[in-house]
Design an enzyme around this catalytic site. Structure first.
Site, PDB file in Angstrom:
ATOM      1  N   HIS A  38     -61.292 -21.878 -24.200  1.00 21.97           N
ATOM      2  CA  HIS A  38     -62.573 -22.535 -24.468  1.00 21.97           C
ATOM      3  C   HIS A  38     -62.336 -23.624 -25.489  1.00 21.97           C
ATOM      4  O   HIS A  38     -61.506 -23.456 -26.392  1.00 21.97           O
ATOM      5  CB  HIS A  38     -63.593 -21.519 -25.011  1.00 21.97           C
ATOM      6  CG  HIS A  38     -64.985 -22.023 -24.958  1.00 21.97           C
ATOM      7  ND1 HIS A  38     -65.520 -22.808 -25.943  1.00 21.97           N
ATOM      8  CD2 HIS A  38     -65.939 -21.893 -24.003  1.00 21.97           C
ATOM      9  CE1 HIS A  38     -66.756 -23.128 -25.612  1.00 21.97           C
ATOM     10  NE2 HIS A  38     -67.036 -22.600 -24.429  1.00 21.97           N
ATOM     11  N   ASP A  50     -67.413 -16.980 -18.363  1.00 18.45           N
ATOM     12  CA  ASP A  50     -67.359 -16.945 -16.909  1.00 18.45           C
ATOM     13  C   ASP A  50     -66.370 -15.940 -16.344  1.00 18.45           C
ATOM     14  O   ASP A  50     -66.285 -15.773 -15.132  1.00 18.45           O
ATOM     15  CB  ASP A  50     -67.006 -18.342 -16.371  1.00 18.45           C
ATOM     16  CG  ASP A  50     -68.188 -19.256 -16.502  1.00 18.45           C
ATOM     17  OD1 ASP A  50     -69.307 -18.753 -16.313  1.00 18.45           O
ATOM     18  OD2 ASP A  50     -68.003 -20.438 -16.803  1.00 18.45           O
TER      19      ASP A  50
HETATM   20  N1  ACO Z   1     -54.574 -21.013 -18.557  1.00 27.49           N
HETATM   21  C1  ACO Z   1     -53.356 -21.397 -19.038  1.00 27.49           C
HETATM   22  N2  ACO Z   1     -53.181 -22.243 -20.073  1.00 27.49           N
HETATM   23  C2  ACO Z   1     -54.287 -22.735 -20.656  1.00 27.49           C
HETATM   24  C3  ACO Z   1     -55.577 -22.396 -20.225  1.00 27.49           C
HETATM   25  C4  ACO Z   1     -55.702 -21.500 -19.142  1.00 27.49           C
HETATM   26  N3  ACO Z   1     -56.906 -21.139 -18.690  1.00 27.49           N
HETATM   27  N4  ACO Z   1     -56.490 -23.042 -20.981  1.00 27.49           N
HETATM   28  C5  ACO Z   1     -55.796 -23.766 -21.864  1.00 27.49           C
HETATM   29  N5  ACO Z   1     -54.461 -23.583 -21.681  1.00 27.49           N
HETATM   30  C6  ACO Z   1     -53.371 -24.163 -22.492  1.00 27.49           C
HETATM   31  C7  ACO Z   1     -53.160 -25.636 -22.161  1.00 27.49           C
HETATM   32  O1  ACO Z   1     -52.201 -25.803 -21.141  1.00 27.49           O
HETATM   33  C8  ACO Z   1     -52.708 -26.161 -23.494  1.00 27.49           C
HETATM   34  O2  ACO Z   1     -51.349 -25.784 -23.670  1.00 27.49           O
HETATM   35  P1  ACO Z   1     -50.314 -26.730 -24.496  1.00 27.49           P
HETATM   36  O3  ACO Z   1     -50.856 -26.780 -25.895  1.00 27.49           O
HETATM   37  O4  ACO Z   1     -49.013 -26.034 -24.370  1.00 27.49           O
HETATM   38  O5  ACO Z   1     -50.358 -28.063 -23.811  1.00 27.49           O
HETATM   39  C9  ACO Z   1     -53.522 -25.367 -24.517  1.00 27.49           C
HETATM   40  O6  ACO Z   1     -53.810 -24.118 -23.853  1.00 27.49           O
HETATM   41  C10 ACO Z   1     -54.821 -26.029 -24.935  1.00 27.49           C
HETATM   42  O7  ACO Z   1     -55.575 -26.329 -23.750  1.00 27.49           O
HETATM   43  P2  ACO Z   1     -56.464 -27.619 -23.560  1.00 27.49           P
HETATM   44  O8  ACO Z   1     -56.625 -27.878 -22.105  1.00 27.49           O
HETATM   45  O9  ACO Z   1     -55.916 -28.727 -24.423  1.00 27.49           O
HETATM   46  O10 ACO Z   1     -57.817 -27.140 -24.214  1.00 27.49           O
HETATM   47  P3  ACO Z   1     -59.231 -27.815 -23.997  1.00 27.49           P
HETATM   48  O11 ACO Z   1     -60.043 -27.432 -25.161  1.00 27.49           O
HETATM   49  O12 ACO Z   1     -59.100 -29.274 -23.668  1.00 27.49           O
HETATM   50  O13 ACO Z   1     -59.775 -27.106 -22.656  1.00 27.49           O
HETATM   51  C11 ACO Z   1     -60.757 -25.519 -21.200  1.00 27.49           C
HETATM   52  C12 ACO Z   1     -60.625 -26.020 -22.649  1.00 27.49           C
HETATM   53  C13 ACO Z   1     -61.127 -26.695 -20.294  1.00 27.49           C
HETATM   54  C14 ACO Z   1     -61.885 -24.501 -21.152  1.00 27.49           C
HETATM   55  C15 ACO Z   1     -59.423 -24.881 -20.765  1.00 27.49           C
HETATM   56  O14 ACO Z   1     -59.115 -23.771 -21.595  1.00 27.49           O
HETATM   57  C16 ACO Z   1     -59.423 -24.469 -19.291  1.00 27.49           C
HETATM   58  O15 ACO Z   1     -59.116 -25.273 -18.416  1.00 27.49           O
HETATM   59  N6  ACO Z   1     -59.770 -23.158 -18.983  1.00 27.49           N
HETATM   60  C17 ACO Z   1     -59.862 -22.719 -17.612  1.00 27.49           C
HETATM   61  C18 ACO Z   1     -61.181 -23.169 -17.015  1.00 27.49           C
HETATM   62  C19 ACO Z   1     -62.371 -22.410 -17.549  1.00 27.49           C
HETATM   63  O16 ACO Z   1     -62.372 -21.192 -17.649  1.00 27.49           O
HETATM   64  N7  ACO Z   1     -63.416 -23.162 -17.923  1.00 27.49           N
HETATM   65  C20 ACO Z   1     -64.687 -22.593 -18.400  1.00 27.49           C
HETATM   66  C21 ACO Z   1     -64.895 -22.929 -19.844  1.00 27.49           C
HETATM   67  S1  ACO Z   1     -66.324 -22.123 -20.466  1.00 27.49           S
HETATM   68  C22 ACO Z   1     -67.623 -23.003 -19.824  1.00 27.49           C
HETATM   69  O17 ACO Z   1     -67.578 -24.167 -19.593  1.00 27.49           O
HETATM   70  C23 ACO Z   1     -68.801 -22.274 -19.566  1.00 27.49           C
END
Ligand code: ACO
Length: 402
Positions: free
Chosen positions: A281, A338
Site C-alpha cells: 500500500h 482488497d
Molecule cells: N508484490 C511484490 N512486490 C511488491 C508489491 C507486491 N504486491 N507491492 C510493492 N512491491 C515492491 C516493489 O516491487 C518495490 O520493490 P523495490 O523497492 O525492490 O523496487 C517496493 O515493493 C515498493 O513498491 P512500489 O510499487 O514502489 O510502491 P507504491 O507505493 O508505488 O505502490 C501499490 C503501492 C500500487 C499498492 C503496490 O504495492 C502494488 O502494486 N500492490 C499490488 C496491487 C494492489 O494490491 N493494489 C491495491 C492497493 S489498495 C487500494 O487501492 C484499495
C-alpha cells in the site's frame, strides 16, 4: 506562506514528486490515516468502532456532513435519498446498448456520467442546498446503476427496489431478487457483511480515485461527472481493480496446484511482472486496519453461510508466508483491504468482475464528502506543473524533407 501564491509564474519553484508520494494536495478534515501505526479514522471515529457499531448510511452521513446523525437527521437523509431512487427510462436504453461482455466498471462510469444529462440541476451547484440536492440524488440513483449493471450481466430483468427496506438491504434485494420470487427473504448475514464492507471502503483520504474526483471537481465540472472520473480511476488493478485481480490470482494459484511458494518466488523476481495482488500500500507500512477486520469477517461469513472455500486457505497461506519473508518484511508489504474482500463477495454470489463496482458503491460517500469539502473551501482549480525534458526549439521541416 500560501505556496499557491509563490507558484504559477514561469521561473518560480517547481517540485517534482512522481506519484505525489510526499505531496499534500489539500487540507482535509474528513479522514485521518497513520500508515506507520495502521490507524484509520473517519471524522475522528476509529474504523474498528464504526465497522462494529454503525451502519453504512450513518457513516455516509458522518463523512459527508462531519457528525454522526441523530435519528431524525438520519431518517430525513434516508427519506430524501429514497425520493431519488429512480432512474430515467432512457438510461435503460444506454445500458441496453452495452454488450453483455462489457466490464461493469466501464458501464458504471458511463451511466454515472450520463445521469448528468437527465439531472441538469445537479451540474452547476454552488449553494449548500444545491449540493445537498445533488448528493441525495446520486445516493438514490447510484445503487440502481450498480444493481442494474449486475442484473444485465446475469441476464436478470431490471428491478427498481423496495423503499420499505434499509439502504443496504435494498441494495442487496435490487441485486439479487429473482423474477418469480414473490417472497424475497433477506439474509441478515449478507446484510451485515455488505454493511461492514461498504463502511471499510467508504473513504481513504487522497487516494488515486479521490484525488481524481477532487481535481475534476476543481474545474467546477458537476458532481456526477467528477464521480464518473473517480470510477474510472478506481478501475485500475493497482487501485480498486485489485479486488478482482486478487481473486483471479488466488483462482490461478488453486488451478496450478496451490503452490503458494512458487507465486511468492514470482512476486520477488524483478524480471517477472507478477505482483502479489492485494499486498502493499502506498501509505500503510504496517497492517492495513481494514484488512484485519475483513479477514475476521471473511471467516465469519463463510462459517455462517457454511461455505468451504479452498481459496480462503490459499489466501491465509500466502499471508503467513509473506509475513515471514524477508522481501516482504523489508518492503513493509502487508495484505491490504482488497486481499480478503473478494472472498466475501464471492461467498455472497457476486460475480468477480463486479467486485470493483462494489468498492465504488462503498467509496461513493467518501468521494462525495471530499468533493463537497473541496467546493465549500473554494479550492482553486487543480493544475500541477511539470519540468520539461523535451527538445529545445527546432525549425520546422517540410514533410518532403523529413
Ligand atoms: N508484490 C511484490 N512486490 C511488491 C508489491 C507486491 N504486491 N507491492 C510493492 N512491491 C515492491 C516493489 O516491487 C518495490 O520493490 P523495490 O523497492 O525492490 O523496487 C517496493 O515493493 C515498493 O513498491 P512500489 O510499487 O514502489 O510502491 P507504491 O507505493 O508505488 O505502490 C501499490 C503501492 C500500487 C499498492 C503496490 O504495492 C502494488 O502494486 N500492490 C499490488 C496491487 C494492489 O494490491 N493494489 C491495491 C492497493 S489498495 C487500494 O487501492 C484499495
Amino acid at each position: 506562506i500560501d505556496i499557491s501564491k509563490l507558484r504559477g509564474t514561469t521561473g518560480g519553484v517547481t517540485t517534482i514528486d512522481p506519484g505525489y508520494k510526499n505531496t499534500g494536495s489539500c487540507v482535509s478534515g474528513i479522514t485521518f490515516l497513520d500508515g506507520e501505526k495502521g490507524i484509520l479514522r473517519y471524522r475522528g471515529y476509529s474504523i474498528e468502532e464504526l465497522a462494529e457499531k454503525a451502519d453504512f448510511l450513518e457513516v455516509a452521513y458522518l463523512l459527508i456532513f462531519g457528525d454522526l446523525p441523530t435519528t431524525a437527521e438520519l431518517d430525513k437523509f434516508h427519506a430524501d435519498i429514497k425520493k431519488h431512487a429512480v432512474v430515467d427510462d432512457d438510461v435503460k436504453k444506454i445500458l441496453d446498448a452495452f454488450p453483455k461482455s462489457a466490464h461493469p466498471m466501464g458501464v458504471l462510469s458511463s451511466l454515472t456520467s450520463a445521469l448528468t444529462a437527465f439531472n441538469p440541476s445537479s451540474v452547476n451547484v454552488e449553494s449548500e442546498e444545491e449540493m445537498y440536492n445533488a448528493i441525495v440524488r446520486i445516493l438514490g440513483k447510484f445503487p440502481i446503476l450498480v444493481a442494474w449493471t449486475m442484473r444485465k450481466k446475469l441476464g436478470l430483468p431490471l428491478y427498481y427496489g423496495d423503499s420499505s427496506l434499509g439502504y443496504v438491504e435494498n441494495i442487496l434485494k435490487m441485486m439479487f431478487k429473482q423474477p418469480n420470487e414473490d417472497k424475497y427473504t433477506q439474509n441478515p448475514i449478507l446484510v451485515n457483511a455488505l454493511d461492514k464492507l461498504l463502511i471499510l471502503h467508504a473513504d481513504h483520504e487522497q487516494n488515486c480515485s479521490t484525488s481524481t474526483v477532487r481535481i475534476v471537481g476543481s474545474s467546477h465540472a458537476g458532481l456526477f461527472a467528477s464521480l464518473s472520473a473517480g470510477i474510472s480511476a478506481l478501475w485500475g488493478p493497482l487501485h480498486g481493480g485489485a479486488n478482482q485481480a486478487v481473486l483471479e490470482m488466488l483462482e490461478a494459484i488453486k488451478e496450478d496446484g496451490g503452490d503458494t511458494k512458487k507465486y511468492m518466488g514470482k512476486a520477488k523476481d524483478k524480471a517477472d511482472p507478477f505482483r502479489l495482488m492485494g499486498f502493499g500500500h502506498r501509505v500503510y507500512k504496517n497492517f492495513d486496519p481494514r484488512a484485519k477486520i475483513i479477514k475476521v469477517a471473511a471467516d465469519e461469513v463463510l462459517g455462517d453461510l457454511g461455505v468451504q472455500d479452498p481459496i480462503l486457505d490459499i489466501a491465509k497461506g500466502l499471508e503467513k508466508e509473506a509475513l515471514e519473508d524477508q522481501y516482504f518484511v523489508d518492503r513493509k508489504l502487508y495484505p491490504n483491504v482488497d486481499f480478503y474482500s473478494g472472498i466475501i463477495y464471492r461467498a455472497m454470489g457476486i460475480p468477480v468482475d463486479m467486485f470493483t463496482v462494489m468498492f465504488a458503491l462503498g467509496r461513493l460517500p467518501g468521494w462525495i464528502a471530499q468533493w463537497r469539502e473541496m467546493r465549500l473551501r473554494k479550492e482553486p482549480i487543480g493544475r500541477p506543473r511539470q519540468v520539461y525534458i523535451g527538445e529545445n526549439e527546432r525549425a520546422f521541416k517540410a514533410i518532403a524533407d523529413r
